[in-house]
Design an enzyme around this catalytic site. Structure first.
Site, short mmCIF file in Angstrom:
data_model
loop_
_atom_site.label_atom_id
_atom_site.label_comp_id
_atom_site.label_asym_id
_atom_site.label_seq_id
_atom_site.Cartn_x
_atom_site.Cartn_y
_atom_site.Cartn_z
CE1 TYR A 89 -4.12 2.07 -0.14
CE2 TYR A 89 -3.99 2.03 2.24
CZ TYR A 89 -4.46 2.34 1.21
OH TYR A 89 -5.58 3.03 1.07
CB SER A 181 0.64 -5.77 2.65
OG SER A 181 0.06 -4.91 3.30
CD GLN A 182 -2.20 -1.58 -2.63
OE1 GLN A 182 -2.97 -0.57 -2.55
NE2 GLN A 182 -1.11 -1.24 -3.32
CG ASP A 271 -0.32 -8.43 10.07
OD1 ASP A 271 -0.49 -7.19 10.37
OD2 ASP A 271 -0.19 -8.97 8.87
CG HIS A 300 1.72 -6.24 7.88
ND1 HIS A 300 0.75 -6.82 7.48
CD2 HIS A 300 2.27 -5.24 6.94
CE1 HIS A 300 0.51 -6.55 6.04
NE2 HIS A 300 1.07 -5.33 5.77
#
Length: 317
Positions: A89, A181-182, A271, A300
């Site tokens: 992101y 992630s994204q 996370d 994360h």
């Protein structure tokens, strides 16, 4: 102490964000709109040289006429395999180095910049409501859910795969998707929209079970913009139900049953950015061949050895 639900509950957890009744129609119409787009693209050779491959900047036109930029590592001795990579992101498609390792093995690599984030892809979409503090909320105030930012990005991923499938030295059935992630979310999203994708490696995916993320420590997670949205746009939560229902169109757990690729998902059990329950909500809806790598001590962050495993996974495309 658990950051999230106990592991046995997580393994059964199905998610709580609502699913719109016209969800399937929404994505069928979106793909029909995508099919009307040209597969034309432009390439410019990059100023980075590596023996055995040529590196390019590839640009194509996505939904709404936006120019979408992609890095392309093209091997001189292709195997027919290809991997598409998606970034986290707010950043971009990254350096060439990780793409080069794959291209050395004859595997084409494409790495897309998401619209309006840290890379070169355009984002001139016009929406009502906030344009700061995040992309999840882009388009939420619009009456038409077709204006959601991530609808366009999900369709960009599918358009890129279609372009890859049109190339003469790529086998359209030997393509994998990869991200963190994204990027992990987009790796799953594109597999849900393009059934020919064979393998997907998704590391702590974002963009799922928004209501669950909001109910947790949302201001310290990747979903913090949901708090910003309610505080500034709907402070009395008069439209809370409508908001989460609209977010259901771009909820990965609703797209997950469409995925036919083999999936490896990686989750750090500590996370607090993309909480484990939001990730299990996706994994538990997958009905394809799937493996879940759980890291009890990690959050994360960098996950040891996962990139090596992904490399070996995609070599068998």
């Amino acid at each position: 102490m658990h950051l999230d639900l106990p592991i046995e509950e997580l393994k059964r957890y199905q998610g709580i964000n609502p699913k719109p009744s016209d969800f399937d129609q929404y994505w069928s119409e979106a793909l029909a709109e995508l099919n009307a787009l040209s597969l034309d693209y432009e390439v410019v050779e990059a100023d980075f040289r590596v023996e055995g491959m040529t590196l390019y900047h590839l640009t194509f036109t996505g939904i709404g006429g936006m120019k979408v930029h992609t890095k392309w590592a093209k091997p001189h001795q292709p195997t027919g395999q290809a991997v598409v990579m998606f970034h986290g992101y707010g950043v971009d498609s990254g350096d060439w180095l990780d793409k080069v390792a794959y291209a050395k093995e004859g595997i084409h690599v494409f790495a897309m910049d998401c619209r309006g984030q840290g890379g070169l892809s355009e984002d001139t979409i016009v929406t009502i409501g906030p344009t700061v503090r995040g992309h999840i909320i882009r388009g939420l105030k619009d009456k038409d859910p077709k204006n959601l930012y991530y609808r366009a990005v999900f369709l960009d991923t599918a358009q890129l795969i279609k372009i890859m499938q049109s190339m003469k030295d790529i086998d359209p059935n030997r393509i994998g998707s990869y991200g963190q992630s994204q990027g992990g979310a987009l790796a799953l999203a594109v597999a849900s929209l393009v059934p020919e994708i064979k393998k997907t490696y998704s590391v702590y995916p974002f963009l799922s079970d928004y209501k669950r993320a909001w109910e947790m420590d949302v201001t310290n997670s990747a979903y913090e913009e949901l708090s910003f949205y309610f505080r500034n746009v709907d402070p009395l939560h008069q439209f809370e139900e409508e908001t989460f229902l609209k977010l259901g169109y771009i909820d990965l757990r609703h797209l997950a049953p469409r995925i036919q690729s083999d999936v490896i998902m990686v989750t750090g059990m500590r996370d607090n950015v993309c909480p484990p329950s939001t990730q299990f909500a996706v994994f538990n809806h997958l009905i394809t061949k799937k493996t879940h790598r759980l890291y009890p001590e990690h959050g994360h962050e960098h996950i040891p050895h996962h990139a090596d495993e992904a490399f070996q996974f995609f070599k068998l495309l």
